[in-house]
Design a protein around this motif. Sequence first.
Motif, PDB file in Angstrom:
ATOM      1  N   UNK A 137       0.822  -1.215   0.000  1.00 12.64           N
ATOM      2  CA  UNK A 137       0.000   0.000   0.000  1.00 12.64           C
ATOM      3  C   UNK A 137       0.852   1.259   0.000  1.00 12.64           C
ATOM      4  N   UNK A 138       2.162   1.122  -0.152  1.00 12.85           N
ATOM      5  CA  UNK A 138       3.008   2.302  -0.263  1.00 12.85           C
ATOM      6  C   UNK A 138       3.528   2.835   1.053  1.00 12.85           C
ATOM      7  N   UNK A 139       3.413   2.050   2.137  1.00 16.61           N
ATOM      8  CA  UNK A 139       3.930   2.469   3.457  1.00 16.61           C
ATOM      9  C   UNK A 139       3.415   3.850   3.864  1.00 16.61           C
ATOM     10  N   UNK A 140       2.121   4.052   3.696  1.00 21.42           N
ATOM     11  CA  UNK A 140       1.516   5.335   4.071  1.00 21.42           C
ATOM     12  C   UNK A 140       1.377   5.455   5.580  1.00 21.42           C
ATOM     13  N   UNK A 141       1.665   6.646   6.099  1.00 28.01           N
ATOM     14  CA  UNK A 141       1.507   6.930   7.523  1.00 28.01           C
ATOM     15  C   UNK A 141       0.119   7.504   7.776  1.00 28.01           C
ATOM     16  N   UNK A 142      -0.631   6.862   8.681  1.00 27.49           N
ATOM     17  CA  UNK A 142      -1.924   7.356   9.138  1.00 27.49           C
ATOM     18  C   UNK A 142      -1.727   7.810  10.589  1.00 27.49           C
ATOM     19  N   UNK A 143      -1.783   9.098  10.849  1.00 27.34           N
ATOM     20  CA  UNK A 143      -1.469   9.592  12.189  1.00 27.34           C
ATOM     21  C   UNK A 143      -2.452  10.677  12.609  1.00 27.34           C
ATOM     22  N   UNK A 144      -2.520  10.874  13.949  1.00 27.40           N
ATOM     23  CA  UNK A 144      -3.515  11.805  14.486  1.00 27.40           C
ATOM     24  C   UNK A 144      -3.108  12.251  15.887  1.00 27.40           C
ATOM     25  N   UNK A 145      -3.393  13.517  16.219  1.00 24.43           N
ATOM     26  CA  UNK A 145      -3.282  13.985  17.591  1.00 24.43           C
ATOM     27  C   UNK A 145      -4.549  13.562  18.320  1.00 24.43           C
ATOM     28  N   UNK A 146      -4.401  12.882  19.460  1.00 27.20           N
ATOM     29  CA  UNK A 146      -5.537  12.373  20.216  1.00 27.20           C
ATOM     30  C   UNK A 146      -5.622  13.080  21.559  1.00 27.20           C
ATOM     31  N   UNK A 147      -6.808  13.548  21.895  1.00 25.35           N
ATOM     32  CA  UNK A 147      -7.064  14.155  23.191  1.00 25.35           C
ATOM     33  C   UNK A 147      -7.996  13.269  24.004  1.00 25.35           C
ATOM     34  N   UNK A 148      -8.276  13.665  25.225  1.00 25.86           N
ATOM     35  CA  UNK A 148      -9.105  12.880  26.125  1.00 25.86           C
ATOM     36  C   UNK A 148     -10.418  12.483  25.441  1.00 25.86           C
TER      37      UNK A 148
END
Length: 220
Positions: A137-148
Amino acid sequence: MRSLIFLTIFSLLALTFPVAMASDPSPVQDFCVGVNTPADGVFVNGKFCKDPKLATVDDFFFTGLDRQRIATNAVGTNVTPVFSDNLPGLNTLGIAFARVDYALNGLIPPHTHPRASEFLIVQEGTLFAGFVSSDQDGNRLFSKILNKGDLIVFPVGLIHFHVNVGQCPAVAFTAFNSQNPGLITVSKSVFGSNPRINPNVLAKAFQLDPTIVMSLQTKF
């Protein structure tokens, strides 16, 4: 006649492409409270089953997840697992759980769970979390800032991580759809294997000088 031909083709395809199951098998009994010594001779998922007549509610009960743990390891985290080893009633149920305490800048390093997908929900603080898709899949990064109160899902087998990026200690809870999700920490597996991988192999794989690889190996 057409129906007979269809059934024949379907049967051949079924034999050629066997179906693979990717989750723990479903239990065929109410429960199998795991013990490490023979009880009634039934050995399931790496443990013997306690005689069901001797099971109590305490076999299915765990307390203390509200208590803060001090994160003192090298990466600044402390994981409190709730697996069948310390909650015997989980045996054969196909689930597991954990609390994660993070110091400032505390990190759960890139790792995979070969047998489980994972939920991560933030109880306190702010985390940066993500996963990387496969080579295909192209080594895609799925990232997110998570809060409470925020939640993210890490698909089974994919490399993922979470790190405290807030201004205070953080707490998160994780859940898995396997009673034994497995753990492969990328850095530890690659640079801390026993015996060690030839540094020249890793140097070529990571495009590094062999002396840098050997230095990394000494840290694990």
